[in-house]
Motif scaffolding. Sequence first.
Motif, PDB file in Angstrom:
ATOM      1  N   ALA A  22     133.944 147.659 -28.620  1.00 21.09           N
ATOM      2  CA  ALA A  22     134.893 148.257 -27.676  1.00 21.09           C
ATOM      3  C   ALA A  22     134.600 149.749 -27.522  1.00 21.09           C
ATOM      4  CB  ALA A  22     136.329 148.036 -28.147  1.00 21.09           C
ATOM      5  N   PHE A  23     134.303 150.416 -28.637  1.00 22.13           N
ATOM      6  CA  PHE A  23     133.958 151.839 -28.558  1.00 22.13           C
ATOM      7  C   PHE A  23     132.663 152.032 -27.784  1.00 22.13           C
ATOM      8  CE2 PHE A  23     131.673 155.584 -29.980  1.00 22.13           C
ATOM      9  CZ  PHE A  23     132.592 156.572 -29.652  1.00 22.13           C
ATOM     10  N   GLU A  24     131.679 151.201 -28.041  1.00 16.49           N
ATOM     11  CA  GLU A  24     130.404 151.313 -27.326  1.00 16.49           C
ATOM     12  C   GLU A  24     130.601 151.170 -25.823  1.00 16.49           C
ATOM     13  OE1 GLU A  24     127.827 148.447 -29.179  1.00 16.49           O
ATOM     14  OE2 GLU A  24     127.763 149.575 -31.057  1.00 16.49           O
ATOM     15  N   THR A  25     131.491 150.266 -25.428  1.00 17.84           N
ATOM     16  CA  THR A  25     131.796 150.080 -24.006  1.00 17.84           C
ATOM     17  C   THR A  25     132.473 151.321 -23.435  1.00 17.84           C
ATOM     18  OG1 THR A  25     132.008 147.696 -24.319  1.00 17.84           O
ATOM     19  CG2 THR A  25     133.014 148.630 -22.329  1.00 17.84           C
ATOM     20  N   LEU A  26     133.448 151.866 -24.160  1.00 17.19           N
ATOM     21  CA  LEU A  26     134.124 153.095 -23.707  1.00 17.19           C
ATOM     22  C   LEU A  26     133.128 154.241 -23.562  1.00 17.19           C
ATOM     23  CD1 LEU A  26     137.408 153.123 -25.820  1.00 17.19           C
ATOM     24  CD2 LEU A  26     137.227 152.978 -23.325  1.00 17.19           C
ATOM     25  N   TYR A  27     132.288 154.389 -24.552  1.00 23.30           N
ATOM     26  CA  TYR A  27     131.293 155.454 -24.531  1.00 23.30           C
ATOM     27  C   TYR A  27     130.364 155.289 -23.331  1.00 23.30           C
ATOM     28  CZ  TYR A  27     127.602 158.622 -26.017  1.00 23.30           C
ATOM     29  OH  TYR A  27     126.686 159.635 -26.057  1.00 23.30           O
ATOM     30  N   ALA A  28     129.887 154.093 -23.092  1.00 21.92           N
ATOM     31  CA  ALA A  28     128.987 153.838 -21.962  1.00 21.92           C
ATOM     32  C   ALA A  28     129.680 154.123 -20.624  1.00 21.92           C
ATOM     33  CB  ALA A  28     128.494 152.397 -22.000  1.00 21.92           C
ATOM     34  N   ARG A  29     130.944 153.784 -20.519  1.00 19.74           N
ATOM     35  CA  ARG A  29     131.690 153.997 -19.267  1.00 19.74           C
ATOM     36  C   ARG A  29     131.973 155.466 -18.980  1.00 19.74           C
ATOM     37  NH1 ARG A  29     136.485 149.432 -19.205  1.00 19.74           N
ATOM     38  NH2 ARG A  29     135.103 147.642 -18.989  1.00 19.74           N
ATOM     39  N   HIS A  30     132.225 156.241 -20.015  1.00 22.31           N
ATOM     40  CA  HIS A  30     132.755 157.593 -19.808  1.00 22.31           C
ATOM     41  C   HIS A  30     131.823 158.734 -20.184  1.00 22.31           C
ATOM     42  CE1 HIS A  30     136.682 156.072 -18.674  1.00 22.31           C
ATOM     43  NE2 HIS A  30     136.549 155.198 -19.652  1.00 22.31           N
ATOM     44  N   ARG A  31     130.683 158.445 -20.790  1.00 23.85           N
ATOM     45  CA  ARG A  31     129.813 159.527 -21.251  1.00 23.85           C
ATOM     46  C   ARG A  31     129.289 160.383 -20.110  1.00 23.85           C
ATOM     47  NH1 ARG A  31     124.998 155.602 -23.113  1.00 23.85           N
ATOM     48  NH2 ARG A  31     124.139 155.266 -21.043  1.00 23.85           N
ATOM     49  N   GLY A  32     128.863 159.772 -19.013  1.00 23.09           N
ATOM     50  CA  GLY A  32     128.327 160.537 -17.883  1.00 23.09           C
ATOM     51  C   GLY A  32     129.383 161.436 -17.257  1.00 23.09           C
ATOM     52  N   MET A  33     130.548 160.866 -17.021  1.00 23.10           N
ATOM     53  CA  MET A  33     131.651 161.624 -16.417  1.00 23.10           C
ATOM     54  C   MET A  33     132.041 162.794 -17.311  1.00 23.10           C
ATOM     55  SD  MET A  33     135.246 161.964 -17.037  1.00 23.10           S
ATOM     56  CE  MET A  33     135.640 160.503 -17.970  1.00 23.10           C
ATOM     57  N   LEU A  34     132.170 162.534 -18.607  1.00 22.69           N
ATOM     58  CA  LEU A  34     132.573 163.581 -19.544  1.00 22.69           C
ATOM     59  C   LEU A  34     131.518 164.677 -19.623  1.00 22.69           C
ATOM     60  CD1 LEU A  34     134.482 164.697 -21.719  1.00 22.69           C
ATOM     61  CD2 LEU A  34     133.212 163.304 -23.384  1.00 22.69           C
ATOM     62  N   TYR A  35     130.267 164.304 -19.719  1.00 23.61           N
ATOM     63  CA  TYR A  35     129.201 165.302 -19.832  1.00 23.61           C
ATOM     64  C   TYR A  35     129.144 166.175 -18.578  1.00 23.61           C
ATOM     65  CZ  TYR A  35     124.919 167.534 -21.262  1.00 23.61           C
ATOM     66  OH  TYR A  35     123.988 168.483 -21.630  1.00 23.61           O
ATOM     67  N   ARG A  36     129.226 165.544 -17.400  1.00 17.87           N
ATOM     68  CA  ARG A  36     129.207 166.316 -16.148  1.00 17.87           C
ATOM     69  C   ARG A  36     130.377 167.295 -16.091  1.00 17.87           C
ATOM     70  NH1 ARG A  36     127.723 161.420 -14.287  1.00 17.87           N
ATOM     71  NH2 ARG A  36     129.817 160.909 -13.585  1.00 17.87           N
ATOM     72  N   PHE A  37     131.565 166.830 -16.474  1.00 18.45           N
ATOM     73  CA  PHE A  37     132.741 167.702 -16.467  1.00 18.45           C
ATOM     74  C   PHE A  37     132.525 168.905 -17.376  1.00 18.45           C
ATOM     75  CE2 PHE A  37     136.777 168.799 -18.639  1.00 18.45           C
ATOM     76  CZ  PHE A  37     137.395 169.438 -17.578  1.00 18.45           C
ATOM     77  N   LEU A  38     132.049 168.651 -18.587  1.00 22.10           N
ATOM     78  CA  LEU A  38     131.839 169.751 -19.530  1.00 22.10           C
ATOM     79  C   LEU A  38     130.746 170.702 -19.042  1.00 22.10           C
ATOM     80  CD1 LEU A  38     132.066 167.748 -22.873  1.00 22.10           C
ATOM     81  CD2 LEU A  38     133.650 169.534 -22.108  1.00 22.10           C
ATOM     82  N   LEU A  39     129.640 170.157 -18.562  1.00 19.14           N
ATOM     83  CA  LEU A  39     128.537 171.004 -18.105  1.00 19.14           C
ATOM     84  C   LEU A  39     128.946 171.867 -16.925  1.00 19.14           C
ATOM     85  CD1 LEU A  39     125.591 171.817 -18.467  1.00 19.14           C
ATOM     86  CD2 LEU A  39     124.961 169.949 -16.925  1.00 19.14           C
ATOM     87  N   SER A  57     133.870 162.891 -31.315  1.00 24.17           N
ATOM     88  CA  SER A  57     134.303 162.892 -32.723  1.00 24.17           C
ATOM     89  C   SER A  57     135.820 162.852 -32.814  1.00 24.17           C
ATOM     90  CB  SER A  57     133.781 164.135 -33.444  1.00 24.17           C
ATOM     91  OG  SER A  57     132.388 164.086 -33.549  1.00 24.17           O
ATOM     92  N   ARG A  58     136.479 163.595 -31.938  1.00 26.45           N
ATOM     93  CA  ARG A  58     137.946 163.596 -31.928  1.00 26.45           C
ATOM     94  C   ARG A  58     138.496 162.238 -31.517  1.00 26.45           C
ATOM     95  NH1 ARG A  58     140.177 169.088 -31.665  1.00 26.45           N
ATOM     96  NH2 ARG A  58     138.738 170.208 -33.034  1.00 26.45           N
ATOM     97  N   VAL A  59     137.833 161.589 -30.553  1.00 26.74           N
ATOM     98  CA  VAL A  59     138.255 160.246 -30.136  1.00 26.74           C
ATOM     99  C   VAL A  59     138.164 159.298 -31.331  1.00 26.74           C
ATOM    100  CG1 VAL A  59     137.621 158.244 -28.707  1.00 26.74           C
ATOM    101  CG2 VAL A  59     137.691 160.538 -27.696  1.00 26.74           C
ATOM    102  N   ILE A  60     137.054 159.371 -32.046  1.00 25.93           N
ATOM    103  CA  ILE A  60     136.859 158.508 -33.218  1.00 25.93           C
ATOM    104  C   ILE A  60     137.926 158.797 -34.271  1.00 25.93           C
ATOM    105  CG2 ILE A  60     135.309 158.050 -35.160  1.00 25.93           C
ATOM    106  CD1 ILE A  60     132.978 158.529 -33.077  1.00 25.93           C
TER     107      ILE A  60
END
Length: 184
Positions: A22-39, A57-60
């Motif tokens: 479930a975490f792997e799925t969340l990470y795959a879905r949101h990593r691009g969006m999160l990285y773009r937002f931060l960058l 890390s905070r999510v975990i």
Amino acid sequence: MDAAVDPDAMLMLAYARGDLAAFETLYARHRGMLYRFLLRSVRDPHRTDELFQETWSRVISARARYQPQAKFSTWLLQIAHNLMIDNVRRQRPMTGGEEAEVALANVATPEREQPDHALSEFERRRSLQRAIEQLPHKQRTAVLLRLEQELSLEEIAAITGAGRETVKSRLRYAMNRLREVLSE
């Protein structure tokens, strides 16, 4: 918010119960969006990488305490936003008024585009990106959340910790500034 409405919240609850897939799925879905937002928000790839890792890390760390009160993506962006604010506070320069004036005087003014030059779509997007980068941090964050993440005023308010009317005002000022810069 009812977790049944947000499939990502269901995945986070499953992860809290020990489902690593479930975490792997969340990470795959949101990593691009999160990285773009931060960058786009911090404009420094090294700091972006650090904030990206710290957000996950905070999510975990928060998995056992997670309560689906908002969409998972809103909660994730709120964590990232709070980390950015903490990072900015730690990085804030301690310069006096004269030093700031000297630094501002040395900043090169951007070259003006030829008024009769027809901009390609790429050039228009790049101009918009540069204009967004010139916005004050709080306005830039609100614009990025609105335009790139397509979040509502309420969701932006929840992420940034500002009131709905404050978010609305920041967006209005930012959009006016963007129109000014892009029309020059």
